[in-house]
Design a protein around this motif. Structure first.
Motif, PDB file in Angstrom:
ATOM      1  N   ASP B 466       0.834  -1.254  -0.016  1.00  0.00           N
ATOM      2  CA  ASP B 466      -0.066   0.036   0.208  1.00  0.00           C
ATOM      3  C   ASP B 466       0.587   1.254  -0.043  1.00  0.00           C
ATOM      4  OD1 ASP B 466      -3.250  -0.100   1.280  1.00  0.00           O
ATOM      5  OD2 ASP B 466      -2.202  -1.633   0.627  1.00  0.00           O
ATOM      6  N   LEU B 467       2.126   1.187   0.660  1.00  0.00           N
ATOM      7  CA  LEU B 467       2.921   2.218   0.512  1.00  0.00           C
ATOM      8  C   LEU B 467       2.983   3.044  -0.818  1.00  0.00           C
ATOM      9  CD1 LEU B 467       4.285   3.627   2.766  1.00  0.00           C
ATOM     10  CD2 LEU B 467       6.514   2.156   2.138  1.00  0.00           C
ATOM     11  N   GLY B 468       3.166   2.034  -1.750  1.00  0.00           N
ATOM     12  CA  GLY B 468       3.241   2.631  -3.121  1.00  0.00           C
ATOM     13  C   GLY B 468       2.023   3.365  -3.448  1.00  0.00           C
ATOM     14  N   LEU B 469       0.866   2.941  -3.627  1.00  0.00           N
ATOM     15  CA  LEU B 469      -0.220   3.835  -3.612  1.00  0.00           C
ATOM     16  C   LEU B 469      -0.375   5.097  -2.973  1.00  0.00           C
ATOM     17  CD1 LEU B 469      -2.826   4.305  -5.410  1.00  0.00           C
ATOM     18  CD2 LEU B 469      -4.087   2.869  -3.247  1.00  0.00           C
ATOM     19  N   HIS B 470      -0.091   4.868  -1.610  1.00  0.00           N
ATOM     20  CA  HIS B 470       0.137   6.156  -0.500  1.00  0.00           C
ATOM     21  C   HIS B 470       1.052   7.020  -1.171  1.00  0.00           C
ATOM     22  CE1 HIS B 470      -0.232   8.234   3.040  1.00  0.00           C
ATOM     23  NE2 HIS B 470       0.913   8.306   3.100  1.00  0.00           N
ATOM     24  N   TYR B 471       2.193   6.720  -1.583  1.00  0.00           N
ATOM     25  CA  TYR B 471       3.165   8.007  -2.160  1.00  0.00           C
ATOM     26  C   TYR B 471       2.709   8.701  -3.269  1.00  0.00           C
ATOM     27  CZ  TYR B 471       7.127   5.798   0.102  1.00  0.00           C
ATOM     28  OH  TYR B 471       8.183   5.187   1.284  1.00  0.00           O
ATOM     29  N   VAL B 472       1.898   7.823  -4.153  1.00  0.00           N
ATOM     30  CA  VAL B 472       1.494   8.466  -5.336  1.00  0.00           C
ATOM     31  C   VAL B 472       0.176   9.556  -4.948  1.00  0.00           C
ATOM     32  CG1 VAL B 472      -0.077   8.137  -7.412  1.00  0.00           C
ATOM     33  CG2 VAL B 472       2.083   6.868  -6.990  1.00  0.00           C
TER      34      VAL B 472
END
Lengths: 325, 580
Positions: B466-472
């Motif tokens: 989820d970190l990936g989506l959160h960064y975006v």
């Protein structure tokens, strides 16, 4: 502290659109974001998105000893465990090898060899609250720090990636587009690569059109012969049968086969060489199995192979041969 | 002392504002400007037909001449949106017919357009001039016949990559003999043969015809005739470009082409027979747009062509061009702004052509104006991406599709995080980005940190958590369209960034890890969003709440929940009888 303009902007939007109680939550979320991006030394352990201390954060920013699996968030209801975590590591190395050596794999290989499913165990084991109160969606479990396997970057990255790779069979089957259901049944991925249907259909009809068109179109295919210094091209349209084609090829390549008798040179039935072709799907096939029209429609190129190389394709050649390799 | 300009003056000033954004900004200044602006707005663009309803639009903007609508999400182009999802044009056409009797232009993209809609269009607008349908479906050539027969002032009829039920080519004959206003005709996506004499006569009586895109069924032999009748053409799409090799056809083609002094754009070229390519060599120096993406010509021919196109600005081509051809392109076409390289054989793992990352690197080195790239290939490396980024910081669109999902850097076997990171770091004006290859959460960290102008992002088979989506979602300030497939992004990031979703046009997530429960919560908490779950499995109601949905489409809307959904689409979190 950096001023995060996005924080301000979204705060404003929240104000306009949401009841006041909400404002508190949204600012919190962005507060968390700032922490992540700036690696500040604020003691926000319980707020920390990735569920670990600053030391872990530094590790990540320094790109060392990355253990993405351990810090990875999984879904699940509060209080349940994640059974699959440890098994994934074991599958990792195999997946790494496959992925790394996979220059020549098709998509179907990828799907078949993926080492696990994207499972959704009932787990809350590694989850953390974003915010203590007023959270939109919270789980009550504590952070989980798994430091026991400092895998190499490559392995951790690759294994978690391949582990997560599940192409839901449902979405393959559910696709109503004819082209894609064919692709899906072959193990290809729906909607990948991202090419519009119009283009896909144009490419497909292009090939059949070329073969089916009467008169003006020719079907030139390359013909290679093992050991010959250069290839030839023939127009399949000008031949009417396998016999026709075979004798033409024999004449064409006779200069490379000095010393062979006629019976040895016989491409269809002979024992020295075997005539093979590559079809639309890229498979190596023996010439002569399918009706002539079907052959001309699907043949992309031909190869005159030495029968020793083609033993699995041409058992009759071997049987006829005198054991000469 | 005047407190404000008189209305007429302000209106005149506003008339110079063509951009939607400017107009929207102007309307927010104060109430009187809002009022004035709404009366003089002539063009409306609705990026998501479910974000607003036509009645609202007509009420606010009473004097509109041109309407543009988009329906299905972008991933519908790749068959990820099941048939029957929605995007129906008819309800809009009905309202528009009532509200804008003087409407002149309709542009629809990715919508379901029926013959009924086309008939209604043809009969409702007395001064109808422009009909552009892109990637639409649901209509047949009967609908086109109605348009041809009834739209007396039609100037533009363009069908771009539509799925048309081709009943016959007879529709073209419905243009009356008195019809002479045609400026642009694009029938490239139709399959059936139109009556050639009808086509000939139509072209002959259309002195303003500037754009003509034929379909594959128009044989090469007929092309010289058409060109003789329309030497004023600026854009030409040939039909089938193959015929038996005859010297008379060669020379008549050559002659016909040479007469077209204004020709700037060429496309078509289905079933190319290389012998006929030289016929248009004389046009090459004038060309600014060349679409050879259906031409299965090999590299030597392609190289020869591009080497002569010194003024080329946009090139669409198949990967048959290979690295050598792209190298020639980089040396000859210094004005190149847009390059699209499509795969000739995308479903085969082994490369059938010598096209690698090197081709794109050469173009990035040699073409200083290169802004927009769409590139399909089989291998890439971080170093190549970094080189491209450093060479071309002026890139605005970068869409790279490495054919194999999750393919790593082929030199180092590492993920392509740092390469794409370089792209977002150097290309500060990047507005559109499509990722591919092996990617971890780190690439999203780079994107969130640097891609501040990014408007549209496409992600597939990437990320770890989820970190990936959160960064975006938390970092990309300008993000309006986000589409994701097959990534391990779940509830956390989505719910934490719920507010962000209202600042965007839409978010698509398929084969990810977002649960039913989270969708419901999101829908309940965010009344300004429609959270649509698209799931074709049976017994949907018995699937547990923490199970992931198949597909998710979230978009902001002031029109509320839609009521034209099929059984496999549910709007979550509204008081919806269908889902408890």
């Amino acid at each position: 502290m950096r001023v995060d303009s996005s924080q301000k902007l979204s705060g404003t939007i929240s104000f306009l659109l949401f009841p006041p109680g909400y404002l508190h939550c949204s600012f919190h979320f962005f507060h968390v974001c700032k922490t992540l991006s700036s690696s500040m030394s604020m003691s926000l352990k319980e707020f920390d998105y990735i569920g670990s201390s600053e030391a872990k954060m530094e590790k990540i920013t320094h790109k060392q000893d990355l253990n993405l699996k351990a810090t990875e968030l999984r879904l699940g209801l509060p209080g349940s465990e994640s059974p699959e975590r440890n098994t994934i590591n074991g599958g990792g190395m195999a997946a790494l090898k496959i992925l790394v050596s996979g220059a020549k794999r098709g998509f179907s290989d990828t799907i078949k060899t993926s080492s696990g499913t994207w499972g959704f165990p009932d787990n809350g084991g590694s989850e953390v609250d974003f915010v203590k109160s007023g959270a939109l969606f919270s789980s009550s479990s504590s952070p989980r720090i798994d430091n026991k396997n400092p895998n190499s970057v490559k392995e951790a990255v690759v294994s978690s990636s391949t582990k997560n790779y599940l192409h839901d069979k449902h979405s393959q089957i559910a696709s109503s587009n004819g082209q894609d259901s064919v692709a899906a049944s072959k193990g290809q991925v729906v909607g990948w690569p991202p090419i519009r249907s119009f283009r896909k259909n144009s490419m497909a009809t292009k090939q059949t059109k070329n073969d089916v068109e009467m008169g003006s179109n020719c079907v030139y295919v390359k013909v290679s012969m093992d050991g010959a210094p250069y290839l030839r091209k023939v127009d399949l349209k000008i031949y009417s049968s396998y016999l026709d084609l075979s004798s033409a090829l024999e004449k064409m390549f006779s200069s490379f086969t000095l010393g062979l008798s006629e019976s040895q040179m016989d491409l269809l039935n002979g024992s020295e060489y075997v005539l093979t072709y590559e079809d639309k799907d890229g498979d190596l096939m023996l010439v002569g199995d399918v009706p002539w029209d079907m052959f001309t429609a699907s043949c992309k190129r031909m190869r005159i192979m030495k029968s020793s190389d083609a033993s699995c394709l041409a058992p009759r050649a071997m049987a006829k041969g005198s054991g000469r390799n | 002392m005047a407190y404000s300009f008189p209305e007429e003056v302000l209106e005149h000033v506003f008339s110079f504002l063509s951009s939607e954004k400017d107009r929207n900004a102007v309307s927010l200044v104060c109430k009187s400007w809002y009022e004035m602006e709404r009366w003089c707005r002539r063009r409306i663009f609705v990026g998501n037909c479910y974000a607003v309803n036509p009645k609202i639009m007509i009420r606010r903007f009473p004097e509109v001449k041109s309407v543009e609508l988009k329906g299905k999400p972008h991933f519908a182009d790749f068959n990820l949106v099941p048939e029957g999802w929605g995007g129906y044009a008819y309800p809009w056409i009905v309202e528009i017919a009532r509200g804008y009797p003087w409407l002149e232009e309709i542009r629809l993209k990715r919508m379901v357009v029926t013959d009924e809609s086309l008939e209604l269009i043809s009969k409702s607008f007395k001064n109808f001039k422009v009909l552009v349908l892109s990637s639409c479906e649901g209509f047949s050539t009967d609908g086109l016949a109605a348009i041809a027969a009834n739209c007396r002032n039609l100037r533009v009829l363009e069908l771009r990559e539509c799925e048309v039920e081709d009943l016959s080519g007879h529709w073209l004959s419905h243009f009356p003999d008195s019809f002479t206003s045609l400026e642009s005709l694009n029938m490239g996506c139709l399959n059936s043969e139109v009556s050639f004499s009808a086509l000939e006569r139509l072209v002959a009586r259309s002195p303003n015809l500037k754009t003509l895109r034929l379909n594959r069924a128009v044989p090469l032999e007929k092309l010289p005739t058409l060109l003789q009748l329309a030497p004023q053409l600026v854009e030409l799409g040939t039909g089938s470009y193959s015929a038996e090799i005859r010297s008379d056809l060669c020379s008549s083609l050559l002659e016909a082409f040479s007469r077209c002094k204004n020709l700037k754009g060429l496309s078509g070229f289905w079933d190319v027979v290389p012998a006929y390519l030289p016929a248009f060599y004389s046009m090459c120096p004038r060309l600014t747009f060349l679409n050879l993406s259906y031409a299965t010509t090999q590299s030597p021919d392609l190289t020869k062509i591009v080497s002569q196109c010194h003024n080329l600005q946009r090139l669409w081509v198949l990967d048959y061009i290979e690295d050598t051809g792209l190298n020639a392109l980089s040396m000859s076409c210094k004005d190149l702004q847009e390059l699209r390289v499509f795969p000739s054989d995308p479903f085969v793992a082994d490369a059938n052509v010598l096209l690698t990352e090197q081709g794109l690197v050469s173009v990035s080195e040699g073409c200083p104006k290169l802004q927009s790239v769409l590139y399909f290939c089989r291998q890439f490396s971080n170093s190549a991406l970094t080189t491209i980024a450093k060479n071309r910081p002026n890139l605005t669109t970068f869409r790279l599709c490495i054919l194999e999902p999750r393919a790593p850097d082929y030199l180092t076997f590492e993920p392509l995080d740092s390469g794409f990171g370089s792209i977002v770091q150097h290309c500060k004006n990047l507005r559109r980005l499509s990722l591919s290859g092996l990617l971890t959460d780190r690439v999203f960290q780079h994107i969130g940190t640097h891609a501040k102008k990014l408007d549209m992002l496409s992600i597939a088979f990437a990320g770890d958590s989820d970190l990936g989506l959160h960064y975006v979602l938390s970092g990309c300030e300008s993000l309006r369209k986000l589409e994701i497939r097959d990534c391990p992004f779940g509830d956390k990031a989505l719910l934490a960034n719920a507010d962000k979703l209202e600042t965007m046009r839409s978010l698509w997530m398929s084969s990810c890890a977002v649960s039913f429960g989270a969708c419901k919560v999101l829908g309940q908490k965010m009344p300004g969003l429609n959270v649509e779950v698209i799931d074709e499995r049976e017994n949907l109601d018995s699937i547990p709440h923490n199970s992931p949905v198949e597909k998710l489409y979230i978009y902001r809307t002031v029109a509320g929940e839609r009521f034209d959904m099929p059984h496999f689409v549910r709007t979550m979190g509204k008081d919806n009888r269908r889902f408890k």
